[in-house]
Design an enzyme around this catalytic site. Structure first.
Site, PDB file in Angstrom:
ATOM      1  N   THR A 155       0.878  -1.178   0.000  1.00 38.02           N
ATOM      2  CA  THR A 155       0.000   0.000   0.000  1.00 38.02           C
ATOM      3  C   THR A 155       0.909   1.221   0.000  1.00 38.02           C
ATOM      4  O   THR A 155       2.077   1.114   0.352  1.00 38.02           O
ATOM      5  CB  THR A 155      -0.846  -0.001   1.305  1.00 38.02           C
ATOM      6  OG1 THR A 155      -1.616  -1.188   1.359  1.00 38.02           O
ATOM      7  CG2 THR A 155      -1.794   1.174   1.398  1.00 38.02           C
ATOM      8  N   ASP A 186      -8.420  -2.416   3.315  1.00 36.11           N
ATOM      9  CA  ASP A 186      -8.707  -1.400   4.346  1.00 36.11           C
ATOM     10  C   ASP A 186      -8.527   0.032   3.828  1.00 36.11           C
ATOM     11  O   ASP A 186      -9.074   0.977   4.403  1.00 36.11           O
ATOM     12  CB  ASP A 186      -7.754  -1.598   5.534  1.00 36.11           C
ATOM     13  CG  ASP A 186      -6.300  -1.484   5.073  1.00 36.11           C
ATOM     14  OD1 ASP A 186      -5.857  -2.376   4.328  1.00 36.11           O
ATOM     15  OD2 ASP A 186      -5.641  -0.490   5.428  1.00 36.11           O
TER      16      ASP A 186
END
Ligand code: GLY
Length: 280
Positions: A155, A186
């Site tokens: 990420t 998420d």
């Protein structure tokens, strides 16, 4: 007037056992941190976060935008979120396809009534906004897919505090790689990316575990309720360790504190506090 502060990350697990990549990752992070800090001085936290995430999305070393991992059906689906602490507003895209910079679509949604859009409709909304078709696939990711290489993490994130005291957090991801098509990470949720008037947080690691912990919003709420940033971050990470979760966070508070904590060693990040720049 606050001294602008900036922290960026290139993801937990971005090394994936490839130690020779380490210096390239650190070099790119430091360069992007410097460029983004310059932008932060010239503009504001929101513009700087958008700029920084675009730089990270455009660098194929990182698993976001160009260089995103593939889901197990061989398609790239990307997700991104941005939150403006002053406005208390989150926007994001989930599993968008064939877009160069998912964070820029999330930015457009800041100004819409409906601020989080998923799947094919997210891609359609992006086209309606005028975003061109773009293939974010790089050879290395295709090879990983052919090897059925499963990932765990990856990420990018940017958190900034500007001179007016506004905090903004942005996070973008290509997911974990090899996941079931349509899995939601998420990053486009308030567990992975959150900012209020007190703190901004971007998480990286295993998305399901970050969501289970309600990580980013929990840290910001703890700071809002009076905890120091370090205490709030350390407590949230300690809670996660009790479950053997694998993730970490970068964060900045309204007082200008910068804090990183993690349950796993493999996070690459860089910060700029107005005087010093460092990269880990
Ligand atoms: N944190 C990225 C993901 O789990 O997809």
């Amino acid at each position: 007037m606050k001294i602008p502060k900036l922290i960026i990350h290139g993801g937990a697990g971005s090394l994936e056992g490839n130690v020779s990549k380490k210096e390239d990752l650190r070099k790119s992070l430091k360069n992007i941190c410097q460029l983004t800090y310059k932008k932060l001085l010239q503009t504001d936290a929101y513009s700087a976060v958008l700029f920084g995430i675009c730089q990270l999305e455009d660098d194929p070393l990182f698993n976001a935008g160009t260089g995103s991992k593939l889901q197990n059906d061989g398609r790239i689906r990307m997700s991104a979120g941005i939150m403006d602490g002053e406005k208390n507003k989150f926007s994001g895209v989930i599993n968008i396809q064939n877009i160069k910079n998912p964070i820029l679509v999330a930015d457009k949604l800041q100004f819409e009534k409906h601020t989080i859009i998923a799947g094919d409709k997210a891609t359609q909304v992006a086209r309606d906004f005028g975003f061109q078709q773009y293939n974010p696939l790089v050879q290395k990711r295709w090879d990983e897919h052919l090897r059925l290489q499963k990932g765990k993490t990856g990420t990018v994130g940017v958190v900034a505090l500007d001179k007016n005291g506004n905090i903004v957090a942005g996070t973008s991801t290509g997911g974990i790689g090899g996941e079931i098509p349509g899995r939601v990470s998420d990053s486009p949720t308030v567990a992975g990316n959150f900012a209020n008037k007190f703190a901004g947080i971007s998480a990286t690691g295993i998305g399901e575990q970050i969501v289970n912990s309600g990580t980013a919003v929990k840290i910001a709420t703890r700071v809002e309720d009076g905890m120091d940033l370090k205490e709030a971050v350390n407590k949230t990470i300690d809670d996660a360790k009790a479950f053997n979760y694998e993730f970490g966070v970068i964060s900045i508070s309204h007082k200008g504190e910068i804090c990183v904590d993690k349950t796993t060693d493999s996070i690459f990040y860089s910060w700029y506090d107005g005087e010093n720049i460092d990269v880990f």
